[in-house]
Design a protein around this motif. Structure first.
Motif, short mmCIF file in Angstrom:
data_model
loop_
_atom_site.label_atom_id
_atom_site.label_comp_id
_atom_site.label_asym_id
_atom_site.label_seq_id
_atom_site.Cartn_x
_atom_site.Cartn_y
_atom_site.Cartn_z
N LEU A 82 15.21 3.35 12.20
CA LEU A 82 15.21 3.40 10.74
C LEU A 82 13.98 4.16 10.23
O LEU A 82 14.09 4.99 9.32
CB LEU A 82 15.24 1.99 10.15
N LEU A 83 12.82 3.89 10.82
CA LEU A 83 11.61 4.61 10.43
C LEU A 83 11.78 6.11 10.65
O LEU A 83 11.41 6.92 9.80
CB LEU A 83 10.41 4.08 11.21
N ALA A 99 0.82 -1.21 0.00
CA ALA A 99 0.00 0.00 0.00
C ALA A 99 0.86 1.26 0.00
O ALA A 99 0.56 2.23 -0.70
CB ALA A 99 -0.92 -0.01 1.21
N ALA A 100 1.93 1.25 0.80
CA ALA A 100 2.81 2.42 0.83
C ALA A 100 3.41 2.67 -0.55
O ALA A 100 3.50 3.82 -1.00
CB ALA A 100 3.92 2.21 1.86
N ALA A 101 3.80 1.61 -1.24
CA ALA A 101 4.36 1.77 -2.58
C ALA A 101 3.33 2.33 -3.55
O ALA A 101 3.65 3.17 -4.41
CB ALA A 101 4.90 0.43 -3.09
N ALA A 113 8.41 -1.18 4.56
CA ALA A 113 8.67 -0.04 3.68
C ALA A 113 9.88 0.80 4.08
O ALA A 113 10.64 1.22 3.19
CB ALA A 113 7.42 0.83 3.56
N PRO A 114 10.12 1.10 5.37
CA PRO A 114 11.28 1.93 5.68
C PRO A 114 12.60 1.35 5.18
O PRO A 114 13.51 2.10 4.80
CB PRO A 114 11.26 2.01 7.22
N ALA A 115 12.70 0.03 5.14
CA ALA A 115 13.92 -0.61 4.66
C ALA A 115 14.04 -0.62 3.14
O ALA A 115 15.11 -0.94 2.61
CB ALA A 115 14.00 -2.05 5.18
N LEU A 116 12.96 -0.26 2.45
CA LEU A 116 12.95 -0.35 0.98
C LEU A 116 12.97 1.01 0.29
O LEU A 116 13.01 1.07 -0.94
CB LEU A 116 11.71 -1.12 0.53
#
Length: 319
Positions: free
Chosen positions: A270-271, A197-199, A224-227
């Protein structure tokens, strides 16, 4: 709304709605000896923790929180295109508004909408916006094989933005055969749904079209934060990644909102590095077993204080 830290991510469902929305692919909920079951599957949740606002408020006090924001558990999302969905949504939103109004300013809500019927959803969101105590909507990250970059989910976000309503995105724990053991359907599946969803938001042109949209990805945004760096590289290198003519993924990601329920301090750091720090809010996933009874401990360990968490949540809720 009471002053103090706000839990943006908590669940509630009255017992008369345990049969779940019409057309639901899931068996009905029921209570047995004080515990909740989905069909015959034990959920390890005390029934009154999901249903009784007095119990919710007591647990809110025990967690050191000022306010809890209640939304439906994900198995109550009306994912089927069924004519009876409007009635279920209306009953939930009415009950939620009543529970919030009777809470002494301790509870706020995020309502349901008819996901397949944009006209019905608009009428429901108009009622939500007029309620005062329901501050937005809760929706799944996927509807069938689609997400927020296409209709009807994109249309729902457009209406929410027009009405200044917050949007909370909660994964549904969709089954896949390779996730049939070890609770991987949750441990891997939930973060992957949220990441998809974030993407769709970051790469699909949604954030550019709706710059005032306030939309929160739960469980710290999943994977998502890692990507973000990988998305950024793909955006620079490939025309198909840039096909929606979006801003860079790093800029888009910073427009999203998140709760702090990462289950890990390093993941929260990371976030924080990838997101806008004014868009981070406390989340507990109350009363599920994957939630945290003391949800403030994790953001405190990362150096995020209560005043910041409250200020961010108030902004997200449009208060």
């Amino acid at each position: 709304m009471t002053t103090g830290p706000v839990d943006i991510h908590a669940h509630w469902l009255p017992e008369d709605l345990f049969p779940l929305p019409p057309g639901s692919p899931l068996p009905p909920l029921h209570g047995r000896e004080g515990q909740m079951f989905l069909g015959e599957l034990p959920l390890y949740i005390e029934t009154e923790a999901m249903t009784d606002p007095r119990r919710v408020i007591a647990d809110t006090d025990a967690a050191g929180l000022g306010t809890r924001v209640l939304s439906a558990p994900p198995f109550a999302f009306p994912v089927a295109d069924d004519p009876g969905v409007d009635d279920y949504v209306g009953r939930f939103n009415d009950a939620l508004a009543a529970a919030c109004r009777d809470s002494g300013d301790r509870l706020l809500g995020l309502g349901l909408v008819s996901l397949h019927d944009v006209d019905s959803a608009r009428a429901q969101m108009n009622q939500i916006a007029a309620s005062g105590v329901i501050r937005g909507i809760a929706v799944p990250p996927l509807l069938g094989s689609t997400s927020f970059d296409v209709a009807p989910m994109r249309d729902l976000l457009t209406i929410a933005s027009e009405l200044d309503l917050a949007v909370l995105v909660h994964p549904m724990q969709l089954p896949r055969p390779e996730w049939s053991s070890y609770y991987l359907v949750n441990l891997i599946g939930n973060p992957v749904e949220t990441t998809t969803a974030a993407a769709s938001l970051v790469l699909g042109g949604v954030l550019e079209a709706l710059p005032d949209l306030r939309i929160c990805m739960l469980h710290g945004g999943g994977c998502a934060p890692a990507l973000v760096g990988r998305w950024e590289h793909g955006w620079k290198q490939r025309a198909d990644v840039r096909s929606a003519e979006t801003q860079s993924p790093r800029e888009g990601f910073a427009a999203l909102w998140f709760d702090t329920l990462t289950h890990d301090a390093a993941a929260l750091e990371l976030l924080r590095a990838q997101s806008d720090p004014t868009h981070l809010m406390c989340g507990s996933d109350y009363p599920f077993d994957m939630g945290l009874p003391q949800p403030l401990e994790l953001p405190h360990a990362a150096g995020i204080d209560d005043a910041t968490l409250e200020r961010n949540a108030r902004k997200f809720l449009g208060l």
